[in-house]
Design a protein around this motif. Structure first.
Motif, PDB file in Angstrom:
ATOM      1  N   LYS A  91     -45.856  -7.869 -21.422  1.00 18.48           N
ATOM      2  CA  LYS A  91     -45.612  -6.630 -22.286  1.00 18.48           C
ATOM      3  C   LYS A  91     -44.866  -6.784 -23.504  1.00 18.48           C
ATOM      4  O   LYS A  91     -45.090  -6.312 -24.308  1.00 18.48           O
ATOM      5  CB  LYS A  91     -45.054  -5.525 -21.145  1.00 18.48           C
ATOM      6  CG  LYS A  91     -45.801  -5.027 -19.983  1.00 18.48           C
ATOM      7  CD  LYS A  91     -45.079  -4.239 -19.308  1.00 18.48           C
ATOM      8  CE  LYS A  91     -46.062  -3.536 -18.310  1.00 18.48           C
ATOM      9  NZ  LYS A  91     -45.355  -2.604 -17.323  1.00 18.48           N
ATOM     10  N   PHE A  92     -43.928  -7.822 -23.204  1.00 18.03           N
ATOM     11  CA  PHE A  92     -42.834  -8.080 -24.437  1.00 18.03           C
ATOM     12  C   PHE A  92     -43.955  -8.745 -25.437  1.00 18.03           C
ATOM     13  O   PHE A  92     -43.582  -8.488 -26.699  1.00 18.03           O
ATOM     14  CB  PHE A  92     -42.010  -9.093 -24.045  1.00 18.03           C
ATOM     15  CG  PHE A  92     -40.810  -9.335 -25.092  1.00 18.03           C
ATOM     16  CD1 PHE A  92     -39.955  -8.224 -25.244  1.00 18.03           C
ATOM     17  CD2 PHE A  92     -40.808 -10.356 -25.603  1.00 18.03           C
ATOM     18  CE1 PHE A  92     -39.129  -8.442 -26.040  1.00 18.03           C
ATOM     19  CE2 PHE A  92     -39.473 -10.591 -26.485  1.00 18.03           C
ATOM     20  CZ  PHE A  92     -38.796  -9.574 -26.849  1.00 18.03           C
ATOM     21  N   THR A  93     -44.833  -9.500 -25.135  1.00 21.48           N
ATOM     22  CA  THR A  93     -45.647 -10.173 -25.935  1.00 21.48           C
ATOM     23  C   THR A  93     -46.758  -8.912 -26.837  1.00 21.48           C
ATOM     24  O   THR A  93     -46.975  -9.210 -28.099  1.00 21.48           O
ATOM     25  CB  THR A  93     -46.801 -11.298 -25.503  1.00 21.48           C
ATOM     26  OG1 THR A  93     -45.961 -12.034 -24.633  1.00 21.48           O
ATOM     27  CG2 THR A  93     -47.463 -11.824 -26.261  1.00 21.48           C
ATOM     28  N   LYS A  94     -47.124  -8.158 -26.036  1.00 27.09           N
ATOM     29  CA  LYS A  94     -47.897  -6.921 -26.623  1.00 27.09           C
ATOM     30  C   LYS A  94     -47.154  -6.352 -27.526  1.00 27.09           C
ATOM     31  O   LYS A  94     -47.670  -5.991 -28.777  1.00 27.09           O
ATOM     32  CB  LYS A  94     -48.656  -6.209 -25.485  1.00 27.09           C
ATOM     33  CG  LYS A  94     -49.580  -6.546 -24.850  1.00 27.09           C
ATOM     34  CD  LYS A  94     -50.046  -5.394 -23.840  1.00 27.09           C
ATOM     35  CE  LYS A  94     -51.325  -6.032 -22.970  1.00 27.09           C
ATOM     36  NZ  LYS A  94     -51.818  -4.881 -21.999  1.00 27.09           N
ATOM     37  N   ILE A  95     -45.820  -5.940 -27.261  1.00 22.92           N
ATOM     38  CA  ILE A  95     -44.924  -5.308 -28.444  1.00 22.92           C
ATOM     39  C   ILE A  95     -44.750  -6.304 -29.490  1.00 22.92           C
ATOM     40  O   ILE A  95     -44.674  -5.624 -30.501  1.00 22.92           O
ATOM     41  CB  ILE A  95     -43.599  -5.020 -27.498  1.00 22.92           C
ATOM     42  CG1 ILE A  95     -43.902  -3.852 -26.510  1.00 22.92           C
ATOM     43  CG2 ILE A  95     -42.734  -4.471 -28.704  1.00 22.92           C
ATOM     44  CD1 ILE A  95     -42.866  -3.593 -25.732  1.00 22.92           C
ATOM     45  N   GLN A 100     -45.909  -7.528 -35.417  1.00 23.60           N
ATOM     46  CA  GLN A 100     -46.377  -8.018 -36.224  1.00 23.60           C
ATOM     47  C   GLN A 100     -47.529  -7.333 -37.153  1.00 23.60           C
ATOM     48  O   GLN A 100     -47.408  -7.462 -38.431  1.00 23.60           O
ATOM     49  CB  GLN A 100     -47.300  -9.426 -35.726  1.00 23.60           C
ATOM     50  CG  GLN A 100     -46.491 -10.490 -35.533  1.00 23.60           C
ATOM     51  CD  GLN A 100     -47.136 -11.558 -34.890  1.00 23.60           C
ATOM     52  OE1 GLN A 100     -47.704 -11.474 -34.094  1.00 23.60           O
ATOM     53  NE2 GLN A 100     -47.049 -12.949 -35.691  1.00 23.60           N
ATOM     54  N   ARG A 101     -48.416  -6.515 -36.439  1.00 21.12           N
ATOM     55  CA  ARG A 101     -49.387  -5.629 -37.116  1.00 21.12           C
ATOM     56  C   ARG A 101     -48.739  -4.725 -38.135  1.00 21.12           C
ATOM     57  O   ARG A 101     -49.005  -4.439 -39.294  1.00 21.12           O
ATOM     58  CB  ARG A 101     -50.385  -4.851 -36.316  1.00 21.12           C
ATOM     59  CG  ARG A 101     -51.267  -5.659 -35.374  1.00 21.12           C
ATOM     60  CD  ARG A 101     -52.339  -4.861 -34.916  1.00 21.12           C
ATOM     61  NE  ARG A 101     -52.724  -5.851 -33.652  1.00 21.12           N
ATOM     62  CZ  ARG A 101     -52.338  -5.720 -32.439  1.00 21.12           C
ATOM     63  NH1 ARG A 101     -51.538  -4.654 -32.203  1.00 21.12           N
ATOM     64  NH2 ARG A 101     -52.708  -6.391 -31.363  1.00 21.12           N
ATOM     65  N   ILE A 102     -47.684  -3.890 -37.662  1.00 18.03           N
ATOM     66  CA  ILE A 102     -46.871  -3.299 -38.342  1.00 18.03           C
ATOM     67  C   ILE A 102     -46.160  -3.920 -39.678  1.00 18.03           C
ATOM     68  O   ILE A 102     -46.330  -3.336 -40.794  1.00 18.03           O
ATOM     69  CB  ILE A 102     -45.785  -2.468 -37.727  1.00 18.03           C
ATOM     70  CG1 ILE A 102     -46.346  -1.534 -36.544  1.00 18.03           C
ATOM     71  CG2 ILE A 102     -45.107  -1.527 -38.614  1.00 18.03           C
ATOM     72  CD1 ILE A 102     -45.419  -1.049 -35.502  1.00 18.03           C
ATOM     73  N   ALA A 103     -45.554  -5.057 -39.348  1.00 22.46           N
ATOM     74  CA  ALA A 103     -45.047  -5.970 -40.607  1.00 22.46           C
ATOM     75  C   ALA A 103     -46.027  -6.104 -41.440  1.00 22.46           C
ATOM     76  O   ALA A 103     -45.890  -5.996 -42.759  1.00 22.46           O
ATOM     77  CB  ALA A 103     -44.315  -7.006 -39.876  1.00 22.46           C
TER      78      ALA A 103
END
Length: 182
Positions: A91-95, A100-103
């Protein structure tokens, strides 16, 4: 002779009227050129303000780019740490991947803003050059209008003097015609 003097007086009076009209036109042209020059100076000020605002946009864009790059790096590190955490870290990896996508999206937006800001800067620079050229031309028009006003003032003065001289001549010729001979 009286008819010739009368014709000369009429022609001089007409010349005076034309000279006065020319003087008014020259004065109006001077006033309009002065207003154009003044408006051009204000346009130049506004364009300079736009250039300043463009530089501020660039500074904010750089700040956003820096934050996005740091967020991306943090997300990569969080993703690595999440993958070490096994099932609990997924879950931490998904977040982290979403971060990363947002950045990445923020970095792309900043790059687009940089392109737009560069276009604004180029248009601003072209506007500054055009404004400076318009100001020079307006000043040349003002200088020409000043000469026109001066020449038309001289023309009015000369026409007035001619009318006065002809009027005086007309009076003298009437006196000579109607005065008793000795």
């Amino acid at each position: 002779m009286r008819a010739q003097v009368s014709k000369a007086k009429d022609a001089s009076t007409a010349m005076l009227a034309l000279s006065e009209d020319g003087h008014q036109l020259s004065t109006k042209m001077h006033d309009l050129a002065t207003q154009t020059h003044s408006h051009g100076a204000r346009v130049a000020e506004h364009v300079a303000d736009l250039a300043s605002q463009s530089r501020r946009i660039d500074a904010v864009s750089e700040l956003i780019r820096d934050i996005a790059n740091k967020t991306d790096l943090l997300a990569v590190n969080a993703s690595v740490e999440g993958s070490r955490g096994g099932e609990a870290g997924r879950k931490f990896t998904k977040i982290a991947k979403q971060m990363q996508r947002i950045a990445s999206a923020a970095i792309e937006a900043v790059e687009e803003m940089a392109l737009v800001s560069d276009e604004i800067r180029q248009a601003t620079a072209a506007s500054v050059l055009a404004s400076e050229e318009a100001s020079k031309r307006a000043q040349a028009t003002i200088d020409s209008a000043n000469q026109g006003v001066l020449l038309s003032t001289q023309s009015v003065e000369q026409a007035s003097a001619a009318v006065a001289a002809i009027t005086a001549l007309e009076g003298r010729s009437e006196d000579a015609l109607f005065s008793p001979s000795d």
